[in-house]
Design a protein around this motif. Structure first.
Motif, PDB file in Angstrom:
ATOM      1  N   ASP A   1       0.785  -1.228   0.000  1.00  0.00           N
ATOM      2  CA  ASP A   1       0.000   0.000   0.000  1.00  0.00           C
ATOM      3  C   ASP A   1       0.819   1.280   0.000  1.00  0.00           C
ATOM      4  O   ASP A   1       0.339   2.316   0.414  1.00  0.00           O
ATOM      5  N   ASN A   2       2.047   1.232  -0.495  1.00  0.00           N
ATOM      6  CA  ASN A   2       2.832   2.450  -0.384  1.00  0.00           C
ATOM      7  C   ASN A   2       2.757   3.348  -1.615  1.00  0.00           C
ATOM      8  O   ASN A   2       3.209   4.472  -1.563  1.00  0.00           O
ATOM      9  N   THR A   3       2.211   2.875  -2.713  1.00  0.00           N
ATOM     10  CA  THR A   3       2.059   3.732  -3.896  1.00  0.00           C
ATOM     11  C   THR A   3       0.755   3.413  -4.616  1.00  0.00           C
ATOM     12  O   THR A   3       0.294   2.284  -4.613  1.00  0.00           O
ATOM     13  N   PRO A   4       0.184   4.416  -5.237  1.00  0.00           N
ATOM     14  CA  PRO A   4      -0.970   4.139  -6.095  1.00  0.00           C
ATOM     15  C   PRO A   4      -0.493   3.434  -7.362  1.00  0.00           C
ATOM     16  O   PRO A   4       0.718   3.281  -7.572  1.00  0.00           O
ATOM     17  N   ASN A   5      -1.402   3.043  -8.208  1.00  0.00           N
ATOM     18  CA  ASN A   5      -1.049   2.390  -9.469  1.00  0.00           C
ATOM     19  C   ASN A   5      -0.456   3.446 -10.400  1.00  0.00           C
ATOM     20  O   ASN A   5      -1.178   4.252 -10.987  1.00  0.00           O
ATOM     21  N   LEU A   6       0.857   3.445 -10.543  1.00  0.00           N
ATOM     22  CA  LEU A   6       1.547   4.466 -11.322  1.00  0.00           C
ATOM     23  C   LEU A   6       1.292   4.346 -12.816  1.00  0.00           C
ATOM     24  O   LEU A   6       1.531   5.298 -13.562  1.00  0.00           O
ATOM     25  N   ALA A   7       0.780   3.210 -13.249  1.00  0.00           N
ATOM     26  CA  ALA A   7       0.438   3.058 -14.663  1.00  0.00           C
ATOM     27  C   ALA A   7      -0.748   3.954 -15.039  1.00  0.00           C
ATOM     28  O   ALA A   7      -0.928   4.286 -16.206  1.00  0.00           O
TER      29      ALA A   7
ATOM     30  N   SER B   1       4.114  13.119 -16.548  1.00  0.00           N
ATOM     31  CA  SER B   1       4.236  14.538 -16.886  1.00  0.00           C
ATOM     32  C   SER B   1       3.598  15.446 -15.831  1.00  0.00           C
ATOM     33  O   SER B   1       3.944  16.617 -15.736  1.00  0.00           O
ATOM     34  N   LEU B   2       2.689  14.902 -15.021  1.00  0.00           N
ATOM     35  CA  LEU B   2       2.110  15.695 -13.931  1.00  0.00           C
ATOM     36  C   LEU B   2       3.178  16.054 -12.896  1.00  0.00           C
ATOM     37  O   LEU B   2       3.063  17.048 -12.191  1.00  0.00           O
ATOM     38  N   PHE B   3       4.186  15.220 -12.804  1.00  0.00           N
ATOM     39  CA  PHE B   3       5.267  15.419 -11.835  1.00  0.00           C
ATOM     40  C   PHE B   3       6.566  15.704 -12.584  1.00  0.00           C
ATOM     41  O   PHE B   3       7.564  15.034 -12.398  1.00  0.00           O
ATOM     42  N   TRP B   4       6.519  16.699 -13.441  1.00  0.00           N
ATOM     43  CA  TRP B   4       7.656  17.055 -14.283  1.00  0.00           C
ATOM     44  C   TRP B   4       8.861  17.506 -13.470  1.00  0.00           C
ATOM     45  O   TRP B   4       9.987  17.386 -13.908  1.00  0.00           O
ATOM     46  N   ASP B   5       8.637  17.994 -12.263  1.00  0.00           N
ATOM     47  CA  ASP B   5       9.700  18.562 -11.458  1.00  0.00           C
ATOM     48  C   ASP B   5      10.339  17.579 -10.476  1.00  0.00           C
ATOM     49  O   ASP B   5      11.196  17.944  -9.693  1.00  0.00           O
ATOM     50  N   THR B   6       9.911  16.328 -10.537  1.00  0.00           N
ATOM     51  CA  THR B   6      10.452  15.326  -9.618  1.00  0.00           C
ATOM     52  C   THR B   6      10.388  13.947 -10.259  1.00  0.00           C
ATOM     53  O   THR B   6       9.659  13.728 -11.227  1.00  0.00           O
TER      54      THR B   6
ATOM     55  N   MET C   1      10.267   8.342  -6.803  1.00  0.00           N
ATOM     56  CA  MET C   1      10.889   8.722  -5.534  1.00  0.00           C
ATOM     57  C   MET C   1       9.935   9.474  -4.600  1.00  0.00           C
ATOM     58  O   MET C   1      10.319   9.873  -3.513  1.00  0.00           O
ATOM     59  N   ILE C   2       8.700   9.662  -5.015  1.00  0.00           N
ATOM     60  CA  ILE C   2       7.733  10.391  -4.193  1.00  0.00           C
ATOM     61  C   ILE C   2       7.350   9.564  -2.979  1.00  0.00           C
ATOM     62  O   ILE C   2       7.045   8.375  -3.090  1.00  0.00           O
TER      63      ILE C   2
ATOM     64  N   TRP D   1       4.524   8.948  -0.970  1.00  0.00           N
ATOM     65  CA  TRP D   1       3.093   9.167  -1.166  1.00  0.00           C
ATOM     66  C   TRP D   1       2.364   9.457   0.134  1.00  0.00           C
ATOM     67  O   TRP D   1       1.319  10.105   0.127  1.00  0.00           O
ATOM     68  N   ASP D   2       2.901   8.995   1.259  1.00  0.00           N
ATOM     69  CA  ASP D   2       2.268   9.278   2.549  1.00  0.00           C
ATOM     70  C   ASP D   2       2.688  10.645   3.080  1.00  0.00           C
ATOM     71  O   ASP D   2       1.860  11.419   3.557  1.00  0.00           O
ATOM     72  N   LYS D   3       3.955  10.950   2.982  1.00  0.00           N
ATOM     73  CA  LYS D   3       4.467  12.203   3.527  1.00  0.00           C
ATOM     74  C   LYS D   3       3.990  13.421   2.732  1.00  0.00           C
ATOM     75  O   LYS D   3       3.676  14.453   3.308  1.00  0.00           O
ATOM     76  N   HIS D   4       3.916  13.293   1.407  1.00  0.00           N
ATOM     77  CA  HIS D   4       3.585  14.431   0.548  1.00  0.00           C
ATOM     78  C   HIS D   4       2.176  14.327  -0.041  1.00  0.00           C
ATOM     79  O   HIS D   4       1.919  14.839  -1.122  1.00  0.00           O
ATOM     80  N   TYR D   5       1.282  13.694   0.683  1.00  0.00           N
ATOM     81  CA  TYR D   5      -0.044  13.431   0.131  1.00  0.00           C
ATOM     82  C   TYR D   5      -0.803  14.696  -0.241  1.00  0.00           C
ATOM     83  O   TYR D   5      -1.524  14.715  -1.242  1.00  0.00           O
ATOM     84  N   LYS D   6      -0.662  15.767   0.539  1.00  0.00           N
ATOM     85  CA  LYS D   6      -1.410  16.993   0.227  1.00  0.00           C
ATOM     86  C   LYS D   6      -0.978  17.574  -1.116  1.00  0.00           C
ATOM     87  O   LYS D   6      -1.822  17.965  -1.934  1.00  0.00           O
ATOM     88  N   ALA D   7       0.320  17.630  -1.352  1.00  0.00           N
ATOM     89  CA  ALA D   7       0.825  18.186  -2.614  1.00  0.00           C
ATOM     90  C   ALA D   7       0.428  17.299  -3.796  1.00  0.00           C
ATOM     91  O   ALA D   7       0.040  17.796  -4.858  1.00  0.00           O
ATOM     92  N   VAL D   8       0.494  15.993  -3.599  1.00  0.00           N
ATOM     93  CA  VAL D   8       0.132  15.052  -4.664  1.00  0.00           C
ATOM     94  C   VAL D   8      -1.350  15.190  -5.007  1.00  0.00           C
ATOM     95  O   VAL D   8      -1.731  15.297  -6.173  1.00  0.00           O
ATOM     96  N   ILE D   9      -2.184  15.200  -3.990  1.00  0.00           N
ATOM     97  CA  ILE D   9      -3.631  15.304  -4.197  1.00  0.00           C
ATOM     98  C   ILE D   9      -3.969  16.613  -4.898  1.00  0.00           C
ATOM     99  O   ILE D   9      -4.720  16.631  -5.875  1.00  0.00           O
ATOM    100  N   ARG D  10      -3.404  17.679  -4.413  1.00  0.00           N
ATOM    101  CA  ARG D  10      -3.702  18.973  -5.026  1.00  0.00           C
ATOM    102  C   ARG D  10      -3.286  19.009  -6.492  1.00  0.00           C
ATOM    103  O   ARG D  10      -4.035  19.450  -7.357  1.00  0.00           O
ATOM    104  N   ARG D  11      -2.087  18.520  -6.778  1.00  0.00           N
ATOM    105  CA  ARG D  11      -1.601  18.560  -8.156  1.00  0.00           C
ATOM    106  C   ARG D  11      -2.485  17.734  -9.087  1.00  0.00           C
ATOM    107  O   ARG D  11      -2.834  18.167 -10.174  1.00  0.00           O
TER     108      ARG D  11
END
Length: 162
Positions: free
Chosen positions: A89-95, A100-105, A109-110, A112-122
């Motif tokens: 359960d540590n990552t969503p289905n990346l497929a 391109s949504l995460f062009w800056d990272t 390496m994300i 997903w638990d620590k940065h959930y707010k930024a991921v959800i918002r983006r």
């Protein structure tokens, strides 16, 4: 050994040791010193903060009269259980999520638990419906709504559970 393995499979062997010490009315410090180990090491193991290596497991088993390999095998089962939990359960289905949504990272390496707010918002600002649905499946509607509602700079969309 079989009863230990069946009964305690997946539990940190330190917790089993702690219980064994209480049952036998043994104190950890004198026990650790009697097998030539630092009391701090044994204390960390019994609290589940440190792994039990094979050499120490053999010393402890010999002193307590446990079957050889019992604690080492319990440590292995615990490690396997931990690794399975990390994988599940540590990552969503990346497929389903465009890189391109995460062009800056680097998307792999994300945290997903620590940065959930930024991921959800983006994803809710720039993602398509499939990507939004994957996040809803991964985080759950309540966490999505909380993250969108509390994030700085209100998002364009608030997810409404239908």
């Amino acid at each position: 050994m079989n009863t230990y393995l069946e009964k305690y499979k997946g539990i940190h062997p330190g917790f089993i040791l702690e219980r064994e010490f209480k049952k036998r009315a043994l104190h950890k410090r004198p026990f650790a010193l009697s097998i030539g180990e630092h009391p701090q090491t044994l204390n960390a193991i019994t609290k589940g903060k440190r792994k039990l290596n094979t050499a120490l497991a053999l010393k402890i088993e010999e002193r307590l009269g446990l079957e050889e390999g019992t604690l080492a095998i319990l440590q292995t089962y615990f490690d396997i259980n931990e690794e399975k939990q990390k994988r599940e359960d540590n990552t969503p289905n990346l497929a389903l999520i465009r890189k391109s949504l995460f062009w800056d990272t680097d998307i792999s390496m994300i945290d997903w638990d620590k940065h959930y707010k930024a991921v959800i918002r983006r994803i809710f600002e720039r993602g398509n419906e499939t990507e939004k649905q994957e996040l809803i499946h991964f985080y759950g509607a309540e966490k999505i709504n909380t993250a969108l509602y509390t994030s700085a700079g209100k998002p364009y969309t608030i997810y409404k559970n239908k």
